[in-house]
Scaffold this motif. Structure first.
Motif, PDB file in Angstrom:
ATOM      1  N   THR A   1      65.407   0.135  10.499  1.00 45.41           N
ATOM      2  CA  THR A   1      65.074   0.499   9.119  1.00 45.41           C
ATOM      3  C   THR A   1      63.541   0.578   9.088  1.00 45.41           C
ATOM      4  OG1 THR A   1      65.000  -1.827   8.453  1.00 45.41           O
ATOM      5  CG2 THR A   1      67.099  -0.678   8.128  1.00 45.41           C
ATOM      6  N   PRO A   2      62.959   1.191   8.058  1.00 45.16           N
ATOM      7  CA  PRO A   2      61.496   1.361   8.079  1.00 45.16           C
ATOM      8  C   PRO A   2      60.752   0.013   8.036  1.00 45.16           C
ATOM      9  CG  PRO A   2      62.528   2.812   6.461  1.00 45.16           C
ATOM     10  CD  PRO A   2      63.589   1.851   6.902  1.00 45.16           C
ATOM     11  N   ILE A   3      59.958  -0.239   9.072  1.00 43.90           N
ATOM     12  CA  ILE A   3      59.206  -1.495   9.193  1.00 43.90           C
ATOM     13  C   ILE A   3      57.758  -1.170   9.554  1.00 43.90           C
ATOM     14  CG2 ILE A   3      58.953  -3.681  10.492  1.00 43.90           C
ATOM     15  CD1 ILE A   3      61.591  -3.694   9.009  1.00 43.90           C
ATOM     16  N   ILE A   4      56.850  -1.938   8.976  1.00 43.30           N
ATOM     17  CA  ILE A   4      55.429  -1.862   9.325  1.00 43.30           C
ATOM     18  C   ILE A   4      55.039  -3.225   9.907  1.00 43.30           C
ATOM     19  CG2 ILE A   4      53.087  -1.765   8.338  1.00 43.30           C
ATOM     20  CD1 ILE A   4      54.252   0.114   6.146  1.00 43.30           C
ATOM     21  N   TYR A   5      54.417  -3.225  11.074  1.00 39.67           N
ATOM     22  CA  TYR A   5      53.948  -4.481  11.677  1.00 39.67           C
ATOM     23  C   TYR A   5      52.599  -4.182  12.307  1.00 39.67           C
ATOM     24  CZ  TYR A   5      54.377  -8.920  14.398  1.00 39.67           C
ATOM     25  OH  TYR A   5      54.208 -10.174  14.942  1.00 39.67           O
ATOM     26  N   LEU A   6      51.543  -4.664  11.661  1.00 34.78           N
ATOM     27  CA  LEU A   6      50.179  -4.325  12.072  1.00 34.78           C
ATOM     28  C   LEU A   6      49.357  -5.587  12.268  1.00 34.78           C
ATOM     29  CD1 LEU A   6      49.672  -1.606   9.291  1.00 34.78           C
ATOM     30  CD2 LEU A   6      50.270  -1.173  11.688  1.00 34.78           C
ATOM     31  N   HIS A   7      48.595  -5.611  13.349  1.00 35.86           N
ATOM     32  CA  HIS A   7      47.685  -6.735  13.593  1.00 35.86           C
ATOM     33  C   HIS A   7      46.261  -6.238  13.352  1.00 35.86           C
ATOM     34  CE1 HIS A   7      46.185 -10.047  16.588  1.00 35.86           C
ATOM     35  NE2 HIS A   7      45.619 -10.110  15.422  1.00 35.86           N
ATOM     36  N   PHE A   8      45.659  -6.722  12.267  1.00 35.10           N
ATOM     37  CA  PHE A   8      44.305  -6.290  11.887  1.00 35.10           C
ATOM     38  C   PHE A   8      43.263  -7.352  12.223  1.00 35.10           C
ATOM     39  CE2 PHE A   8      46.454  -3.404   8.859  1.00 35.10           C
ATOM     40  CZ  PHE A   8      45.631  -2.283   8.914  1.00 35.10           C
ATOM     41  N   ARG A   9      42.097  -6.894  12.663  1.00 41.12           N
ATOM     42  CA  ARG A   9      40.925  -7.783  12.784  1.00 41.12           C
ATOM     43  C   ARG A   9      39.784  -7.175  11.975  1.00 41.12           C
ATOM     44  NH1 ARG A   9      42.090  -9.084  18.558  1.00 41.12           N
ATOM     45  NH2 ARG A   9      43.134 -11.099  18.395  1.00 41.12           N
ATOM     46  N   LEU A  10      39.226  -7.980  11.092  1.00 40.12           N
ATOM     47  CA  LEU A  10      38.124  -7.510  10.247  1.00 40.12           C
ATOM     48  C   LEU A  10      36.864  -8.314  10.545  1.00 40.12           C
ATOM     49  CD1 LEU A  10      40.692  -6.543   8.631  1.00 40.12           C
ATOM     50  CD2 LEU A  10      39.328  -6.843   6.561  1.00 40.12           C
ATOM     51  N   GLN A  11      35.763  -7.603  10.750  1.00 38.38           N
ATOM     52  CA  GLN A  11      34.475  -8.277  10.921  1.00 38.38           C
ATOM     53  C   GLN A  11      34.009  -8.791   9.558  1.00 38.38           C
ATOM     54  OE1 GLN A  11      33.368  -8.866  13.939  1.00 38.38           O
ATOM     55  NE2 GLN A  11      35.185  -7.761  14.616  1.00 38.38           N
ATOM     56  N   PRO A  12      33.089  -9.785   9.555  1.00 38.02           N
ATOM     57  CA  PRO A  12      32.593 -10.289   8.263  1.00 38.02           C
ATOM     58  C   PRO A  12      32.082  -9.140   7.390  1.00 38.02           C
ATOM     59  CG  PRO A  12      31.828 -11.691  10.053  1.00 38.02           C
ATOM     60  CD  PRO A  12      32.522 -10.516  10.697  1.00 38.02           C
ATOM     61  N   GLY A  13      32.507  -9.143   6.137  1.00 42.30           N
ATOM     62  CA  GLY A  13      32.066  -8.116   5.189  1.00 42.30           C
ATOM     63  C   GLY A  13      32.915  -6.852   5.187  1.00 42.30           C
ATOM     64  N   ALA A  14      33.900  -6.760   6.087  1.00 46.64           N
ATOM     65  CA  ALA A  14      34.714  -5.530   6.183  1.00 46.64           C
ATOM     66  C   ALA A  14      35.825  -5.506   5.117  1.00 46.64           C
ATOM     67  CB  ALA A  14      35.331  -5.421   7.575  1.00 46.64           C
ATOM     68  N   ILE A  15      36.213  -4.294   4.774  1.00 45.09           N
ATOM     69  CA  ILE A  15      37.321  -4.087   3.826  1.00 45.09           C
ATOM     70  C   ILE A  15      38.343  -3.172   4.483  1.00 45.09           C
ATOM     71  CG2 ILE A  15      37.983  -3.105   1.577  1.00 45.09           C
ATOM     72  CD1 ILE A  15      35.140  -3.644   0.608  1.00 45.09           C
ATOM     73  N   ALA A  16      39.625  -3.504   4.355  1.00 41.10           N
ATOM     74  CA  ALA A  16      40.686  -2.639   4.889  1.00 41.10           C
ATOM     75  C   ALA A  16      41.626  -2.234   3.767  1.00 41.10           C
ATOM     76  CB  ALA A  16      41.467  -3.371   5.970  1.00 41.10           C
ATOM     77  N   VAL A  17      42.067  -0.995   3.818  1.00 43.46           N
ATOM     78  CA  VAL A  17      43.058  -0.501   2.853  1.00 43.46           C
ATOM     79  C   VAL A  17      44.162   0.160   3.662  1.00 43.46           C
ATOM     80  CG1 VAL A  17      43.508   1.082   0.954  1.00 43.46           C
ATOM     81  CG2 VAL A  17      41.343  -0.158   1.036  1.00 43.46           C
TER      82      VAL A  17
END
Ligand code: FE2
Length: 297
Positions: free
Chosen positions: A182-198
């Motif tokens: 079934t539709p699944i999203i599995y993401l491993h994100f790394r953000l540096q200090p001050g970063a924004i993710a959308v």
């Protein structure tokens, strides 16, 4: 006139993990299931084991045990795990590798520290997610997708402040190689200090973030959460936003996991997850009578 605007999801709640012992005594952090929060359709369980430094000969695992009716997704961050199962599969998972196992009608498997790793000891850190299967797939033939780290697509923003490893779904233009029922999203994100993710997450998905390391601000309302906490998003928008606080000194390391709810009855009994009590009774009987097989090699 109708207008279609993309809206940022708000945070519906923040769940703390409980610490528990699994298998032969592996210490795990578990945001769910627990008495007050049993599942997050279509997800049934999330365990983070470690990070922990184990002494030579002390690494613990999960010896032979069955599964039926859902999928187990193992993601190793550090250490080495060896697995075997009743279908005759055998393999090793190292840092960054993923095993997406669709238990379907049933398997018996073991998940143990790899022999050499167990002998020398070292740091172990990993995750296991349980993804429920829809009624139509609960008795499907077991399927394995084993993806070594180097075959898992990754992407980053132009300035390099956000990187992502795409285990399931799509992010920053990269598409997963793993197939889901079934539709699944599995993401491993790394953000540096001050970063924004959308990250786009269609409205019909249930979505959460699990914080592996660091502290972040989540959702339209910038709610703060950190290590070992699970952030639940409301189904009120089509994008999930998260960021590191501007004063952050370390990076933010998170898993963004989302899936379309099955909206089917969930009857669970340990390693079996079915739709009815009768099916659970059948699963127990099948296991006792050896119909889920055994590991004999
Ligand atoms: Fe298992």
């Amino acid at each position: 006139m109708t207008t279609q605007t993309r809206t940022m999801r708000t945070v519906a709640g923040i769940i703390n993990s409980v610490q528990t012992l699994e298998g032969e005594g592996m210490l795990v952090r578990r945001p769910f299931p627990k008495s007050t929060f049993s599942d997050f359709d279509p997800f049934l369980l999330l365990d983070e084991f470690g990070p922990v430094d184990v002494e030579p000969g002390q690494a613990k695992g999960a010896p032979d045990h069955p599964h039926r009716g859902f999928e187990t997704v193992s993601y190793i961050l550090e250490g080495r795990v060896e697995h075997k199962d009743s279908q005759g599969h055998k393999g090793e998972l190292g840092a960054g590798d993923v095993q997406w196992m669709t238990a379907g009608a049933g398997v018996v498997h073991s998940e143990m520290p790899e022999r050499e790793f167990a002998r020398t000891g070292g740091r172990i850190h990993g995750l296991q997610l349980w993804v429920n299967l829809p009624r139509r797939d609960k008795m499907m033939k077991p399927r394995y997708q084993e993806i070594p780290s180097e075959k898992i697509p990754t992407a980053q923003t132009e300035d390099g402040s956000v990187t992502v490893k795409v285990i399931a779904g799509e992010a920053l233009g990269a598409k997963a190689v793993i197939q889901t029922q079934t539709p699944i999203i599995y993401l491993h994100f790394r953000l540096q200090p001050g970063a924004i993710a959308v990250q786009p997450v269609p409205k019909e998905y249930n979505a959460f973030i699990y914080v592996l390391d660091g502290e972040g601000l989540f959702g339209e309302d910038s709610q703060r959460a950190g290590n070992g906490q699970m952030v639940l998003f409301a189904q009120d928008g089509e994008e999930v936003k998260f960021a590191t606080p501007t004063d952050a000194k370390s990076q933010l390391d998170v898993l963004l996991i989302a899936g379309v709810p099955l909206n089917e009855p969930v009857v669970r009994y340990g390693p079996f997850v079915m739709n009815t009590q009768t099916e659970i009774t059948q699963a127990i009987e099948d296991y006792r009578n050896g119909r889920l097989g055994s590991i004999d090699f």
